[in-house]
Write an enzyme that holds these catalytic residues in place. Structure first.
Site, PDB file in Angstrom:
ATOM      1  N   GLU A  32       2.288  -4.293   8.956  1.00  0.00           N
ATOM      2  CA  GLU A  32       1.610  -3.086   9.427  1.00  0.00           C
ATOM      3  C   GLU A  32       2.075  -2.643  10.809  1.00  0.00           C
ATOM      4  O   GLU A  32       2.202  -1.437  11.080  1.00  0.00           O
ATOM      5  CB  GLU A  32       0.091  -3.306   9.443  1.00  0.00           C
TER       6      GLU A  32
ATOM      7  N   LEU B 293       0.828  -1.198   0.000  1.00  0.00           N
ATOM      8  CA  LEU B 293       0.000   0.000   0.000  1.00  0.00           C
ATOM      9  C   LEU B 293       0.867   1.255   0.000  1.00  0.00           C
ATOM     10  O   LEU B 293       1.869   1.329   0.707  1.00  0.00           O
ATOM     11  CB  LEU B 293      -0.926   0.015   1.220  1.00  0.00           C
TER      12      LEU B 293
END
Length: 300
Positions: free
Chosen positions: A176, A100
């Site tokens: 993450e 991302l």
């Protein structure tokens, strides 16, 4: 016949290309290609096999623009009854996808965050529920150290089969936690479905990026092959899957994945709002800015 509660397979409307039926004695296969700024797709109409290549330098980050083009390409293939399988790989030699795009999650408006996250959801729902056979050919060929965190790993996990270039310097994982953010429940669900609860829990809590041999051992990828044999191996695996009757494979895939997809569909807008409220927090924005600064210094 379709079991109760499962959508009928091969219900896709043909929008371009040919149907899956091929006439006996047809020797000349036709190829068709379409491309946009960040995605290249080549479809062999004779075999029903497509190759979709990421081509968004420098690292194929999943930006809003990239996701928009990817989603259009995925849905175009999905709606073509003649396309039975697709190999995903990179046209950039030293990276599959960096994941991302952090710049779409930092310093933007809440409206932008919402649009970006809906594009991520759309990508996953289309890929994870695809009627096509999906093969991730995770390629790299330079001496650099590419990695495939977060969204890039999610993309690979959502495919039916994952083949990675055999190099201990290549990594893959959902990292993450290293950025101070939390993997959404549907990232977690897709990960658990591949590797099991304990491996997923430890990997997610620590934000681990696993070297290729370890990724194979944990089941994150299904095979490691030399880089120069990656595409041939992906084609051979895809041929094995396509030898099965489409309807049986598609119904089985839907049976295995439908509950995970339904959970996101049911809570889709809530998930968007949760992402926006979380990512817009100043503490999270600070963590992302710090991470981007660290990456800039590393490149420098």
């Amino acid at each position: 016949l379709c079991p109760p509660g499962l959508p009928p397979p091969c219900s896709r409307a043909q929008t371009w290309g040919r149907s899956a039926r091929r006439l006996p004695g047809l020797l000349l296969a036709q190829s068709r290609a379409f491309s946009n700024n960040k995605i290249l797709v080549e479809l062999d109409e004779g075999s029903g096999v497509a190759t979709l290549k990421f081509k968004s330098p420098p690292v194929n980050s999943l930006s809003l623009d990239f996701l928009t083009e990817l989603n259009i390409s995925l849905e175009k293939l999905e709606n073509n009854r003649g396309c039975r399988g697709v190999i995903f790989t990179s046209a950039i030699p030293n990276v599959f996808s960096s994941g991302l795009d952090i710049t779409d999650m930092c310093g933007k408006s809440t409206e932008h965050y919402a649009e970006f996250w809906r594009a991520v959801q759309r990508m996953w729902l289309t890929l994870y529920g695809s009627n096509m056979v999906t093969i991730a050919a995770i390629n790299a060929s330079s001496s650099e150290t590419p990695s495939y965190p977060a969204g890039g790993c999610l993309f690979a996990l959502s495919c039916d089969y994952r083949i990675m270039a055999d190099n201990p310097k290549f990594f893959i994982g959902l990292n993450e936690s290293q950025l101070g953010i939390v993997a959404p429940f549907w990232f977690k669900d897709a990960f658990v479905n591949v590797v099991g609860h304990r491996i997923a829990e430890r990997s997610l809590q620590l934000g681990l990026l696993h070297p290729a041999p370890e990724a194979l051992q944990l089941g994150i990828v299904d095979e490691l092959v030399p880089e120069e044999k990656l595409q041939d191996k992906a084609a051979a695996v895809l041929a094995q899957w396509l030898a099965l009757p489409d309807h049986a494979r598609q119904l089985t895939k839907s049976m295995m994945r439908k509950s995970v997809m339904d959970r996101l569909v049911t809570h889709q807008e809530e998930d968007v709002q949760n992402f926006v409220s979380f990512i817009a927090k100043e503490s999270i924005q600070k963590s992302l800015r710090k991470y981007m600064e660290m990456m800039r210094k590393r490149k420098g």
